[in-house]
Design a protein around this motif. Structure first.
Motif, PDB file in Angstrom:
ATOM      1  N   MET A   1       0.837  -1.109  -0.023  1.00  0.00           N
ATOM      2  CA  MET A   1      -0.099  -0.210   0.174  1.00  0.00           C
ATOM      3  C   MET A   1       0.952   1.376  -0.021  1.00  0.00           C
ATOM      4  O   MET A   1       1.788   1.213   0.808  1.00  0.00           O
ATOM      5  CB  MET A   1      -0.785  -0.141   1.447  1.00  0.00           C
ATOM      6  N   LYS A   2       0.484   2.253  -0.780  1.00  0.00           N
ATOM      7  CA  LYS A   2       1.388   3.331  -1.177  1.00  0.00           C
ATOM      8  C   LYS A   2       0.887   4.297   0.284  1.00  0.00           C
ATOM      9  O   LYS A   2      -0.256   4.114   0.670  1.00  0.00           O
ATOM     10  CB  LYS A   2       1.115   4.189  -2.223  1.00  0.00           C
ATOM     11  N   ARG A   3       1.770   5.277   0.796  1.00  0.00           N
ATOM     12  CA  ARG A   3       1.541   6.044   1.816  1.00  0.00           C
ATOM     13  C   ARG A   3       0.507   6.997   1.178  1.00  0.00           C
ATOM     14  O   ARG A   3       0.873   7.677   0.227  1.00  0.00           O
ATOM     15  CB  ARG A   3       2.996   7.019   2.150  1.00  0.00           C
ATOM     16  N   PHE A   4      -0.570   7.309   1.885  1.00  0.00           N
ATOM     17  CA  PHE A   4      -1.628   8.164   1.411  1.00  0.00           C
ATOM     18  C   PHE A   4      -1.941   9.347   2.390  1.00  0.00           C
ATOM     19  O   PHE A   4      -2.907   9.969   2.187  1.00  0.00           O
ATOM     20  CB  PHE A   4      -2.861   7.296   1.475  1.00  0.00           C
ATOM     21  N   TYR A   5      -1.031   9.853   3.109  1.00  0.00           N
ATOM     22  CA  TYR A   5      -1.086  10.830   4.001  1.00  0.00           C
ATOM     23  C   TYR A   5       0.150  11.643   4.208  1.00  0.00           C
ATOM     24  O   TYR A   5       1.481  10.963   3.955  1.00  0.00           O
ATOM     25  CB  TYR A   5      -1.477  10.256   5.354  1.00  0.00           C
ATOM     26  N   LYS A   6       0.320  12.821   4.516  1.00  0.00           N
ATOM     27  CA  LYS A   6       1.254  13.475   4.788  1.00  0.00           C
ATOM     28  C   LYS A   6       1.728  13.948   6.271  1.00  0.00           C
ATOM     29  O   LYS A   6       3.046  13.622   6.568  1.00  0.00           O
ATOM     30  CB  LYS A   6       1.085  14.951   3.971  1.00  0.00           C
ATOM     31  N   THR A   7       0.669  14.134   7.156  1.00  0.00           N
ATOM     32  CA  THR A   7       1.031  14.347   8.539  1.00  0.00           C
ATOM     33  C   THR A   7       0.517  13.486   9.503  1.00  0.00           C
ATOM     34  O   THR A   7      -0.859  12.787   9.037  1.00  0.00           O
ATOM     35  CB  THR A   7       0.380  15.764   8.740  1.00  0.00           C
ATOM     36  N   VAL A   8       1.188  13.387  10.593  1.00  0.00           N
ATOM     37  CA  VAL A   8       0.499  12.341  11.678  1.00  0.00           C
ATOM     38  C   VAL A   8       0.563  13.156  13.096  1.00  0.00           C
ATOM     39  O   VAL A   8       1.298  14.000  13.337  1.00  0.00           O
ATOM     40  CB  VAL A   8       1.263  11.118  11.530  1.00  0.00           C
ATOM     41  N   ALA A   9      -0.450  13.000  13.899  1.00  0.00           N
ATOM     42  CA  ALA A   9      -0.587  13.899  14.928  1.00  0.00           C
ATOM     43  C   ALA A   9      -1.478  12.973  15.961  1.00  0.00           C
ATOM     44  O   ALA A   9      -1.988  12.067  15.738  1.00  0.00           O
ATOM     45  CB  ALA A   9      -1.129  15.031  14.941  1.00  0.00           C
ATOM     46  N   VAL A  10      -1.309  13.400  17.183  1.00  0.00           N
ATOM     47  CA  VAL A  10      -1.902  12.830  18.504  1.00  0.00           C
ATOM     48  C   VAL A  10      -2.849  13.800  18.984  1.00  0.00           C
ATOM     49  O   VAL A  10      -2.502  14.740  19.254  1.00  0.00           O
ATOM     50  CB  VAL A  10      -1.035  12.298  19.385  1.00  0.00           C
ATOM     51  N   SER A  11      -4.036  13.336  19.291  1.00  0.00           N
ATOM     52  CA  SER A  11      -5.135  14.298  19.888  1.00  0.00           C
ATOM     53  C   SER A  11      -5.831  13.523  21.180  1.00  0.00           C
ATOM     54  O   SER A  11      -5.714  12.357  21.087  1.00  0.00           O
ATOM     55  CB  SER A  11      -6.056  14.687  18.903  1.00  0.00           C
ATOM     56  N   GLU A  12      -6.540  14.229  22.166  1.00  0.00           N
ATOM     57  CA  GLU A  12      -7.114  13.749  23.108  1.00  0.00           C
ATOM     58  C   GLU A  12      -8.567  13.848  23.050  1.00  0.00           C
ATOM     59  O   GLU A  12      -9.057  15.176  22.728  1.00  0.00           O
ATOM     60  CB  GLU A  12      -6.710  14.271  24.555  1.00  0.00           C
ATOM     61  N   ALA A  13      -9.557  13.028  22.871  1.00  0.00           N
ATOM     62  CA  ALA A  13     -10.877  13.194  23.128  1.00  0.00           C
ATOM     63  C   ALA A  13     -11.313  13.420  24.267  1.00  0.00           C
ATOM     64  O   ALA A  13     -10.792  13.453  25.317  1.00  0.00           O
ATOM     65  CB  ALA A  13     -11.508  11.700  22.808  1.00  0.00           C
ATOM     66  N   GLU A  48       4.366   7.635  15.749  1.00  0.00           N
ATOM     67  CA  GLU A  48       5.728   7.451  15.026  1.00  0.00           C
ATOM     68  C   GLU A  48       5.791   6.474  14.313  1.00  0.00           C
ATOM     69  O   GLU A  48       6.789   6.616  13.168  1.00  0.00           O
ATOM     70  CB  GLU A  48       6.676   7.553  16.684  1.00  0.00           C
ATOM     71  N   GLU A  49       5.405   5.245  14.555  1.00  0.00           N
ATOM     72  CA  GLU A  49       5.408   4.257  13.518  1.00  0.00           C
ATOM     73  C   GLU A  49       4.727   4.677  12.218  1.00  0.00           C
ATOM     74  O   GLU A  49       5.309   4.260  11.241  1.00  0.00           O
ATOM     75  CB  GLU A  49       4.528   2.986  14.154  1.00  0.00           C
ATOM     76  N   TRP A  50       3.554   5.262  12.268  1.00  0.00           N
ATOM     77  CA  TRP A  50       2.968   5.822  10.797  1.00  0.00           C
ATOM     78  C   TRP A  50       3.966   6.942  10.305  1.00  0.00           C
ATOM     79  O   TRP A  50       3.916   6.914   8.958  1.00  0.00           O
ATOM     80  CB  TRP A  50       1.707   6.382  11.101  1.00  0.00           C
ATOM     81  N   ASP A  51       4.347   7.474  11.148  1.00  0.00           N
ATOM     82  CA  ASP A  51       5.187   8.855  10.654  1.00  0.00           C
ATOM     83  C   ASP A  51       6.467   8.244   9.977  1.00  0.00           C
ATOM     84  O   ASP A  51       6.992   9.093   9.027  1.00  0.00           O
ATOM     85  CB  ASP A  51       5.515   9.784  11.639  1.00  0.00           C
ATOM     86  N   ALA A  52       7.004   7.101  10.318  1.00  0.00           N
ATOM     87  CA  ALA A  52       8.394   6.926   9.971  1.00  0.00           C
ATOM     88  C   ALA A  52       8.136   5.934   8.561  1.00  0.00           C
ATOM     89  O   ALA A  52       9.202   5.566   7.931  1.00  0.00           O
ATOM     90  CB  ALA A  52       8.938   5.665  10.994  1.00  0.00           C
ATOM     91  N   GLN A  53       6.812   5.695   8.027  1.00  0.00           N
ATOM     92  CA  GLN A  53       6.838   5.051   6.882  1.00  0.00           C
ATOM     93  C   GLN A  53       7.315   5.776   5.614  1.00  0.00           C
ATOM     94  O   GLN A  53       7.032   7.301   5.604  1.00  0.00           O
ATOM     95  CB  GLN A  53       5.077   4.795   6.679  1.00  0.00           C
TER      96      GLN A  53
END
Length: 234
Positions: A1-13, A48-53
């Motif tokens: 699967m090709k990477r389909f996103y540019k940015t990765v972040a964490v938020s709190e619900a 971090e795992e997703w951002d490192a792809q």
């Protein structure tokens, strides 16, 4: 699967759960369930795992994501089944089966396994039956019930690393000590490999077997990291 996103972040619900977002879209499990994580630490590790792809996504490089997906898609929806799978190891725990020889190997098993077997008996208020060789042994109903109760007391997020540790070591006794933090991943794995280590000493190393052991140890260490992150530690 090709990477389909540019940015990765964490938020709190609003309810305190943590979310990972890919281009501002909340990350879901492979089964399309919302991925709602218990601590910021585990959310950041997954981010971090997703951002490192790279250009292509490699699921095998995302161990924390794999554990979180397992909890979301398998453990929580099928909790009773997973508890039963794990507790079932108590009826045939590795530490209750000593070799029938040679004496040197049996001595190592007795020395290294007895303290952990006795720890389980004391903590769970039960007695275990120990046998030699491949002869089958049936543990008491009290022991089996105590094992199940100990697994049922574990929350969903900790059941995933407990399942991994039990499956790899073949010992619910070692896995529970690992979950409690009394055994590290490498030590628990080493205790489950007493027979294998003895054979290597006597007959030499088999490359394929060694690669398999390294892979299993890596899985144990990943389970240890996930266990630590979901507990709120770093």
């Amino acid at each position: 699967m090709k990477r389909f996103y540019k940015t990765v972040a964490v938020s709190e619900a609003d309810d305190g759960a943590f979310l990972v977002t890919l281009d501002d879209r909340n990350l879901s499990s492979p089964a399309k369930r919302p991925l709602r994580l218990p601590t910021r630490g585990v959310a950041e590790a997954i981010a971090e795992e997703w951002d490192a792809q790279g250009e292509k996504i490699d699921p095998s490089s995302m161990a924390m994501m794999s554990f979180a997906a397992t909890v979301t898609d398998r453990v929580t929806p099928q909790r009773d089944h997973v508890v039963g799978e794990i507790a079932g190891f108590g009826g045939s725990d590795l530490l209750c089966f000593l070799a029938d020889g040679p004496d040197e190997l049996v001595g190592r098993q007795v020395t290294q396994w007895t303290p952990w077997r006795e720890r389980a008996e004391k903590r769970l208020a039960m007695r275990l039956v120990v046998t030699s060789g491949v002869m089958p042994v049936r543990q008491s109903e009290e022991a089996l019930a105590a094992f199940r109760a100990s697994v049922e007391a574990v929350d969903d997020w900790s059941l995933a690393p407990l399942h991994t540790a039990t499956s790899i070591t073949g010992s619910l006794i070692l896995a529970l000590a690992f979950l409690d933090g009394d055994l590290g991943a490498a030590e628990a794995f080493g205790l489950s490999q007493v027979d294998e280590a003895f054979q290597v000493e006597k007959w030499g190393q088999d490359r394929e077997a060694e690669l398999r052991r390294r892979g299993l140890l890596a899985e144990m260490k990943a389970a240890e990291r996930f266990k630590t992150l979901v507990s709120g530690e770093r």
